[in-house]
Enzyme design. Structure first.
Site, mmCIF file in Angstrom:
data_model
loop_
_atom_site.group_PDB
_atom_site.id
_atom_site.type_symbol
_atom_site.label_atom_id
_atom_site.label_comp_id
_atom_site.label_asym_id
_atom_site.label_seq_id
_atom_site.Cartn_x
_atom_site.Cartn_y
_atom_site.Cartn_z
ATOM 1 N N ASN A 59 25.916 17.440 61.996
ATOM 2 C CA ASN A 59 24.576 17.313 61.380
ATOM 3 C C ASN A 59 24.069 18.686 60.970
ATOM 4 O O ASN A 59 24.098 19.616 61.775
ATOM 5 C CB ASN A 59 23.581 16.731 62.384
ATOM 6 C CG ASN A 59 24.031 15.401 62.929
ATOM 7 O OD1 ASN A 59 24.289 14.478 62.174
ATOM 8 N ND2 ASN A 59 24.154 15.315 64.242
ATOM 9 N N VAL B 162 23.548 21.835 51.018
ATOM 10 C CA VAL B 162 24.759 22.590 51.346
ATOM 11 C C VAL B 162 25.211 23.434 50.155
ATOM 12 O O VAL B 162 25.527 24.613 50.297
ATOM 13 C CB VAL B 162 25.901 21.638 51.792
ATOM 14 C CG1 VAL B 162 27.148 22.435 52.134
ATOM 15 C CG2 VAL B 162 25.475 20.800 52.983
ATOM 16 N N GLY B 163 25.226 22.819 48.967
ATOM 17 C CA GLY B 163 25.681 23.553 47.782
ATOM 18 C C GLY B 163 24.832 24.788 47.518
ATOM 19 O O GLY B 163 25.349 25.862 47.189
ATOM 20 N N HIS C 211 16.700 12.977 57.740
ATOM 21 C CA HIS C 211 17.384 13.103 59.027
ATOM 22 C C HIS C 211 16.379 13.547 60.087
ATOM 23 O O HIS C 211 15.236 13.902 59.779
ATOM 24 C CB HIS C 211 18.535 14.106 58.910
ATOM 25 C CG HIS C 211 19.664 13.602 58.070
ATOM 26 N ND1 HIS C 211 20.273 14.347 57.088
ATOM 27 C CD2 HIS C 211 20.304 12.405 58.062
ATOM 28 C CE1 HIS C 211 21.224 13.644 56.513
ATOM 29 N NE2 HIS C 211 21.271 12.469 57.082
ATOM 30 N N GLU D 201 23.375 18.013 33.566
ATOM 31 C CA GLU D 201 24.315 18.689 32.649
ATOM 32 C C GLU D 201 25.741 18.147 32.770
ATOM 33 O O GLU D 201 26.504 18.157 31.800
ATOM 34 C CB GLU D 201 24.352 20.192 32.960
ATOM 35 C CG GLU D 201 23.098 20.928 32.547
ATOM 36 C CD GLU D 201 22.994 22.301 33.180
ATOM 37 O OE1 GLU D 201 22.162 23.087 32.704
ATOM 38 O OE2 GLU D 201 23.712 22.603 34.152
ATOM 39 N N SER E 185 30.800 14.490 59.947
ATOM 40 C CA SER E 185 31.108 13.968 61.285
ATOM 41 C C SER E 185 30.850 12.467 61.377
ATOM 42 O O SER E 185 31.425 11.792 62.215
ATOM 43 C CB SER E 185 30.267 14.698 62.341
ATOM 44 O OG SER E 185 28.897 14.531 62.075
ATOM 45 N N GLY F 205 21.886 20.881 45.959
ATOM 46 C CA GLY F 205 21.727 20.203 47.241
ATOM 47 C C GLY F 205 21.578 21.209 48.376
ATOM 48 O O GLY F 205 21.689 22.422 48.173
HETATM 49 N N1 LIG Z 1 23.195 17.133 55.191
HETATM 50 C C1 LIG Z 1 23.947 16.968 56.257
HETATM 51 O O1 LIG Z 1 23.465 16.902 57.408
HETATM 52 C C2 LIG Z 1 25.445 16.860 56.098
HETATM 53 C C3 LIG Z 1 26.211 16.684 57.264
HETATM 54 C C4 LIG Z 1 27.580 16.576 57.129
HETATM 55 C C5 LIG Z 1 28.176 16.602 55.873
HETATM 56 N N2 LIG Z 1 27.418 16.783 54.768
HETATM 57 C C6 LIG Z 1 28.112 16.769 53.467
HETATM 58 O O2 LIG Z 1 27.741 17.876 52.677
HETATM 59 C C7 LIG Z 1 27.777 17.498 51.288
HETATM 60 C C8 LIG Z 1 26.462 17.903 50.634
HETATM 61 O O3 LIG Z 1 25.403 17.300 51.349
HETATM 62 P P1 LIG Z 1 23.876 17.720 51.109
HETATM 63 O O4 LIG Z 1 23.148 17.385 52.347
HETATM 64 O O5 LIG Z 1 23.825 19.081 50.540
HETATM 65 O O6 LIG Z 1 23.472 16.648 49.988
HETATM 66 P P2 LIG Z 1 22.321 16.773 48.882
HETATM 67 O O7 LIG Z 1 21.267 17.728 49.323
HETATM 68 O O8 LIG Z 1 21.909 15.373 48.549
HETATM 69 O O9 LIG Z 1 23.090 17.388 47.628
HETATM 70 C C9 LIG Z 1 24.054 16.674 46.915
HETATM 71 C C10 LIG Z 1 24.074 17.224 45.511
HETATM 72 O O10 LIG Z 1 25.105 16.537 44.779
HETATM 73 C C11 LIG Z 1 24.571 16.201 43.498
HETATM 74 N N3 LIG Z 1 25.240 14.995 42.989
HETATM 75 C C12 LIG Z 1 25.335 13.806 43.614
HETATM 76 N N4 LIG Z 1 25.993 12.929 42.849
HETATM 77 C C13 LIG Z 1 26.309 13.574 41.698
HETATM 78 C C14 LIG Z 1 26.969 13.204 40.495
HETATM 79 N N5 LIG Z 1 27.429 11.945 40.320
HETATM 80 N N6 LIG Z 1 27.124 14.123 39.518
HETATM 81 C C15 LIG Z 1 26.633 15.375 39.675
HETATM 82 N N7 LIG Z 1 25.989 15.810 40.780
HETATM 83 C C16 LIG Z 1 25.830 14.906 41.778
HETATM 84 C C17 LIG Z 1 23.109 15.932 43.745
HETATM 85 O O11 LIG Z 1 22.378 16.039 42.561
HETATM 86 P P3 LIG Z 1 21.118 15.030 42.323
HETATM 87 O O12 LIG Z 1 20.218 15.206 43.518
HETATM 88 O O13 LIG Z 1 20.535 15.488 41.051
HETATM 89 O O14 LIG Z 1 21.708 13.660 42.262
HETATM 90 C C18 LIG Z 1 22.772 17.028 44.750
HETATM 91 O O15 LIG Z 1 22.432 18.228 44.113
HETATM 92 C C19 LIG Z 1 28.043 16.012 51.246
HETATM 93 O O16 LIG Z 1 29.390 15.806 50.953
HETATM 94 C C20 LIG Z 1 27.737 15.548 52.657
HETATM 95 O O17 LIG Z 1 28.529 14.471 53.039
HETATM 96 C C21 LIG Z 1 26.066 16.903 54.845
#
Ligand SMILES: NC(=O)c1ccc[n+]([C@@H]2O[C@H](COP(=O)([O-])OP(=O)(O)OC[C@H]3O[C@@H](n4cnc5c(N)ncnc54)[C@H](OP(=O)(O)O)[C@@H]3O)[C@@H](O)[C@H]2O)c1
Length: 325
Positions: free
Chosen positions: A172, A18-19, A186, A41, A111, A16
């Protein structure tokens, strides 16, 4: 702060936005033992799979950047999946981390889980003081549960088992790895795509919903990754000095906001779009301001590094390199 680079680190959700930024930053810092699993996996909603994985790998630290996330449309269309999957992922990882004597977790909130009507800038104590935004209530309830899981395990087992599970509340985010889906992204990735396409197609104007007046805060995701590693490794006395056992999350923001109009102009300039930007005032604006109060984290020594315009330029470069065909 000294880092033990030999520690075994599991980054959940490493594909993802952030990750992947956390993995890049850990690698840049010199961590030698980072473990990851794709969704295919390891299904994190499966208790038996998570139990087996953590019992086998026993990482020292876990960054919880895996979650089902999405915009208003996805939250409204799939509320059951948003609440169920997020609750399961959190409960499975946190409980089995405890079962396997894994001492450190960093949980990522958001947030958008603060109440809808709340004093701006939003401080940590605003959590659970009012009604949530209805469109993402199931997601917010699950995320709040994640923070409360961390706190409850700390309160019950912190002293006896030496566990220390922490939470951060990002504003954000934007940057490499963002979602550029035409209907479900977004505001920053949506504007990057729209201005880029308008430039390529020589469109004379780009129409943006709302007045352009609402103020929003945006943090470059690499800064978020740095903040995550900073909070994970902060000495306990320092973390405890700024948090409470039942209010343990720390806001992560830039402390400044911009209007949607300023944002649109910045993106247009960086993309090189020279047509008109038209604001459709008949469309809803949303809340006038959403800004985090990140003074607690700032007082601990963390500050974002990336200037807004530089971050947008880096995001656009990533869009051209990795998203365009
Ligand atoms: N993006 C923002 O603006 C933002 C703002 C504030 C907080 N955050 C927080 O940051 C964190 C990460 O956000 P992100 O934007 O990086 O999200 P993202 O790009 O959608 O990444 C999430 C990752 O989690 C994996 N995942 C989801 N469900 C899963 C499951 N059941 N088993 C295994 N892997 C799973 C997804 O894999 P697949 O795609 O293969 O399902 C994806 O690689 C979240 O907790 C979010 O609330 C993000």
């Amino acid at each position: 702060m000294s880092l033990d680079l030999s520690q075994k680190i599991y980054v959940a959700g490493h594909r993802g936005m952030v990750g992947s930024a956390i993995v890049r930053e850990l690698t840049r810092k010199g961590y030698e033992n980072i473990i990851t699993r794709t969704h295919a996996e390891l299904e994190l909603t499966s208790q038996s799979s998570v139990a087996k994985f953590l019992a086998t790998e026993k990482p020292d630290q876990i960054y919880m950047a895996a979650a089902r996330v999405g915009g208003i449309y996805a939250n409204n269309t799939y509320p059951a999946q948003f609440i169920y999957e997020n609750l399961m992922v959190e409960a499975n990882i946190i409980h089995h981390a405890f079962e396997n004597s894994i001492k450190k977790i960093l949980f990522l909130g958001s947030s958008c889980i603060y109440p809808k009507l709340v004093l701006q800038p939003m401080a940590e104590e605003a959590l659970l003081t009012g009604k949530l935004e209805l469109t993402n209530e199931p997601y917010a309830i699950a995320k709040i549960a994640g923070i409360k899981l961390c706190e409850s395990y700390n309160r019950q087992y912190g002293r006896s088992h030496g566990i220390d599970y922490r939470s951060v509340m990002p504003t954000n985010l934007y940057g490499p790895g963002d979602n550029y889906h035409p209907e479900n992204s977004h505001v920053i990735p949506a504007l990057i795509r729209r201005f880029h396409e308008a430039k390529v197609n020589s469109n004379p104007e780009v129409i943006i919903w709302g007045s352009g007046g609402p103020r929003r805060e945006f943090l470059y995701v690499e800064d978020m990754a740095k903040a995550s590693i900073f909070v994970m490794n902060l000495e306990s006395e320092k973390y405890n000095s700024c948090t409470e056992p039942m209010q343990s999350h720390l806001n992560v923001g830039v402390g400044e906001d911009v209007t949607i109009g300023e944002l649109a102009k910045t993106v247009a300039d960086i993309v090189g779009y020279s047509g008109r930007i038209v604001f459709d005032k008949s469309k809803p604006d949303g809340p006038p301001r959403k800004l985090m109060n990140s003074s607690r984290l700032n007082s601990l020594g963390w500050h974002p590094k990336t200037k807004f315009k530089d971050g947008i330029a880096l995001a656009y470069a990533d869009f051209k390199k990795n998203v365009l065909p």
